[in-house]
Design a protein around this motif. Structure first.
Motif, PDB file in Angstrom:
ATOM      1  N   ARG A  88       6.924 -11.349  -1.052  1.00 38.67           N
ATOM      2  CA  ARG A  88       6.923 -10.109  -1.832  1.00 38.67           C
ATOM      3  C   ARG A  88       7.221  -8.912  -0.942  1.00 38.67           C
ATOM      4  O   ARG A  88       6.740  -8.824   0.173  1.00 38.67           O
ATOM      5  N   LEU A 128       6.276   4.210   6.928  1.00 37.23           N
ATOM      6  CA  LEU A 128       7.579   3.816   6.377  1.00 37.23           C
ATOM      7  C   LEU A 128       8.670   3.914   7.433  1.00 37.23           C
ATOM      8  O   LEU A 128       8.877   4.994   8.026  1.00 37.23           O
ATOM      9  N   ALA A 135       4.190   8.327  -8.186  1.00 38.91           N
ATOM     10  CA  ALA A 135       3.921   9.771  -8.209  1.00 38.91           C
ATOM     11  C   ALA A 135       3.573  10.274  -9.612  1.00 38.91           C
ATOM     12  O   ALA A 135       2.619  11.044  -9.782  1.00 38.91           O
ATOM     13  N   GLN A 195      10.605  -2.083  -7.172  1.00 35.64           N
ATOM     14  CA  GLN A 195      10.228  -0.829  -6.503  1.00 35.64           C
ATOM     15  C   GLN A 195       9.203  -0.100  -7.359  1.00 35.64           C
ATOM     16  O   GLN A 195       9.476   0.213  -8.523  1.00 35.64           O
ATOM     17  N   ARG A 225      14.187  -0.870  -2.287  1.00 37.14           N
ATOM     18  CA  ARG A 225      14.570   0.447  -2.811  1.00 37.14           C
ATOM     19  C   ARG A 225      16.072   0.558  -3.039  1.00 37.14           C
ATOM     20  O   ARG A 225      16.590   1.641  -3.297  1.00 37.14           O
ATOM     21  N   SER A 233       0.872  -1.185   0.000  1.00 38.47           N
ATOM     22  CA  SER A 233       0.000   0.000   0.000  1.00 38.47           C
ATOM     23  C   SER A 233       0.901   1.225   0.000  1.00 38.47           C
ATOM     24  O   SER A 233       2.011   1.186   0.535  1.00 38.47           O
TER      25      SER A 233
HETATM   26  C1  LIG Z   1      -0.261   2.181  -4.922  1.00 34.18           C
HETATM   27  C2  LIG Z   1       1.147   2.074  -4.400  1.00 34.18           C
HETATM   28  C3  LIG Z   1       2.044   3.106  -4.637  1.00 34.18           C
HETATM   29  C4  LIG Z   1       3.355   3.012  -4.169  1.00 34.18           C
HETATM   30  N1  LIG Z   1       4.229   4.020  -4.462  1.00 34.18           N
HETATM   31  C5  LIG Z   1       5.520   3.894  -4.101  1.00 34.18           C
HETATM   32  C6  LIG Z   1       6.461   4.872  -4.515  1.00 34.18           C
HETATM   33  O1  LIG Z   1       6.129   5.830  -5.220  1.00 34.18           O
HETATM   34  N2  LIG Z   1       7.767   4.712  -4.131  1.00 34.18           N
HETATM   35  C7  LIG Z   1       8.152   3.650  -3.353  1.00 34.18           C
HETATM   36  O2  LIG Z   1       9.335   3.545  -3.041  1.00 34.18           O
HETATM   37  N3  LIG Z   1       7.264   2.706  -2.951  1.00 34.18           N
HETATM   38  C8  LIG Z   1       5.969   2.798  -3.312  1.00 34.18           C
HETATM   39  N4  LIG Z   1       5.064   1.834  -2.943  1.00 34.18           N
HETATM   40  C9  LIG Z   1       5.492   0.715  -2.090  1.00 34.18           C
HETATM   41  C10 LIG Z   1       4.973   0.876  -0.662  1.00 34.18           C
HETATM   42  O3  LIG Z   1       5.653   1.913   0.006  1.00 34.18           O
HETATM   43  C11 LIG Z   1       5.115  -0.460   0.063  1.00 34.18           C
HETATM   44  O4  LIG Z   1       4.266  -1.388  -0.553  1.00 34.18           O
HETATM   45  C12 LIG Z   1       4.763  -0.386   1.533  1.00 34.18           C
HETATM   46  O5  LIG Z   1       5.692   0.401   2.219  1.00 34.18           O
HETATM   47  C13 LIG Z   1       4.740  -1.782   2.184  1.00 34.18           C
HETATM   48  O6  LIG Z   1       5.996  -2.409   2.033  1.00 34.18           O
HETATM   49  P1  LIG Z   1       6.155  -3.808   1.294  1.00 34.18           P
HETATM   50  O7  LIG Z   1       5.788  -3.615  -0.153  1.00 34.18           O
HETATM   51  O8  LIG Z   1       7.601  -4.140   1.467  1.00 34.18           O
HETATM   52  O9  LIG Z   1       5.245  -4.795   1.957  1.00 34.18           O
HETATM   53  C14 LIG Z   1       3.752   1.883  -3.406  1.00 34.18           C
HETATM   54  C15 LIG Z   1       2.840   0.847  -3.183  1.00 34.18           C
HETATM   55  C16 LIG Z   1       1.558   0.932  -3.685  1.00 34.18           C
HETATM   56  C17 LIG Z   1       0.594  -0.194  -3.473  1.00 34.18           C
END
Ligand SMILES: Cc1cc2nc3c(=O)[nH]c(=O)nc-3n(C[C@H](O)[C@H](O)[C@H](O)COP(=O)(O)O)c2cc1C
Length: 351
Positions: A114, A197, A287, A283, A118, A18
């Motif tokens: 999953r 985060l 935006a 990643q 970064r 998310s």
């Molecule tokens: C709709 C959506 C947009 C996201 N946008 C970004 C982003 O622009 N940059 C980024 O580094 N991570 C992004 N993420 C990743 C989330 O930050 C990440 O899924 C969340 O912190 C949970 O961590 P996990 O994926 O390791 O479980 C996004 C995730 C989703 C679902």
């Protein structure tokens, strides 16, 4: 369905990604029917006033639950946005036991693994076979597709639009406040946190950490922006990692109707799970896609760059709306810090 199975399905749901690890999901069981709602307290921020980010997260959560339930022998009858006058009610899922549904569900094995990575640089190449597999996963959800910038010109255009959007997140005080409010600095640089985060998940190099932490103060960011900090951050957070990664693709949705955004979240999750099974790190960059939709309200001084994002992005993908870029590559290890989740009980009403 017994309590254990229901909890198992929800656990798969909350393992979904998310934006900013906001986990904007609420569940309620009504017999064996499950309602998924967007949590009003964890959604609707400035970039989410139309619930685009929340709908993507809801779609990813739904897909995780559908995949996991299938591996337990259940199929889902899905009704999306059941009531037009209730914008937070995303879906009702009716689970049916299906004796035919006993094939293994390979994607289920990737749900807990999953994660967002970064770090960079990553190794390649990403073969056309892999691209074809990921394309096929996106297309499992009707109308959804991936676009892969191939030529140097296409890659340059994609990089430019992502960099501009990421730069805006540091230039606009509104977007800056939104971004930094989701970073949990009090947990320090080495531990995870169960919501939001954790700094450790951001892959900021140790020497840059004090400066990054100071940037959470608007006055410091404004001062550093006079020296061009936002451009450097856009370069460091987006341009450089993408330039040094072997793969970049864009999730393209057919329209910006909420049902298509939700379906986009389902496709995003299938692609991400399949990439995980292939050993790929991922990643997302959301935006550019979200800001280009034109509803995010920021300071008039930044309207110019904001309005240029839409045409730049639609030049890239011939039809539909490019919503989320995915940077891909093979990392040598898994990140030391992964984002946590809240306890299951905090997500709603259970039997
Ligand atoms: C709709 C959506 C947009 C996201 N946008 C970004 C982003 O622009 N940059 C980024 O580094 N991570 C992004 N993420 C990743 C989330 O930050 C990440 O899924 C969340 O912190 C949970 O961590 P996990 O994926 O390791 O479980 C996004 C995730 C989703 C679902």
């Amino acid at each position: 369905m017994n309590r254990h199975t229901k909890a198992d399905i929800l656990r798969a749901g909350i393992a979904a990604p998310s934006a900013d690890n906001s986990q904007p999901w609420q569940f309620a069981w009504c017999g064996d029917d499950l309602d998924l709602r967007i949590d009003a307290g964890r959604s609707g921020r400035v970039s989410d006033t139309r619930y685009v980010l929340s709908d993507l997260a809801a779609g990813a959560c739904l897909e995780n639950m559908i995949i996991h339930a299938r591996s337990l022998g259940y199929v889902a009858d899905l009704q999306t946005f059941p009531r037009h006058d209730d914008e937070l009610w995303v879906a009702r899922v009716r689970w049916r036991r299906d004796p035919e549904c006993d094939q293994p569900e390979p994607l289920a094995g990737a749900i807990e693994q999953r994660h967002t990575d970064r770090r960079f640089p990553w190794a390649g190449p990403i073969t056309t076979d892999t691209q074809t597999r990921l394309n096929a996963q996106a297309r499992q959800i009707p109308g959804q597709r991936l676009y892969w910038p191939q030529t140097p010109r296409e890659r340059k255009a994609a990089l430019s639009v992502i960099r501009q959007a990421e730069t805006l997140r540091f230039r606009s005080p509104t977007l800056h406040a939104e971004l930094f409010s989701s970073i949990r600095f009090p947990v320090g640089w080495h531990t995870a946190c169960e919501e939001g985060l954790a700094p450790a998940a951001l892959a900021v190099e140790p020497p840059l950490r004090p400066a990054f932490q100071a940037m959470r103060h608007p006055a410091v960011m404004t001062m550093l922006n006079r020296l061009g900090a936002a451009s450097v951050l856009g370069w460091r957070s987006a341009w450089l990692p993408i330039r040094l990664s072997p793969g970049l693709c864009l999730l393209v949705i057919p329209s910006t109707a909420r049902s298509d955004v939700l379906a986009g979240g389902r496709a995003l999750q299938r692609v991400w799970l399949a990439a995980t099974l292939d050993g790929l790190s991922v990643q997302p960059y959301a935006a550019a896609g979200v800001l280009s939709l034109g509803f995010v309200s920021i300071e008039p001084a930044f309207q110019g760059p904001l309005t240029r994002l839409g045409p730049a992005l639609s030049d890239l993908c011939a039809s539909g709306h490019g919503l989320v870029f995915l940077r891909l590559g093979y990392a040598r290890s898994v990140p030391r810090c992964r984002s946590g989740r809240r306890t299951l009980a905090s997500f709603g009403v259970f039997p």
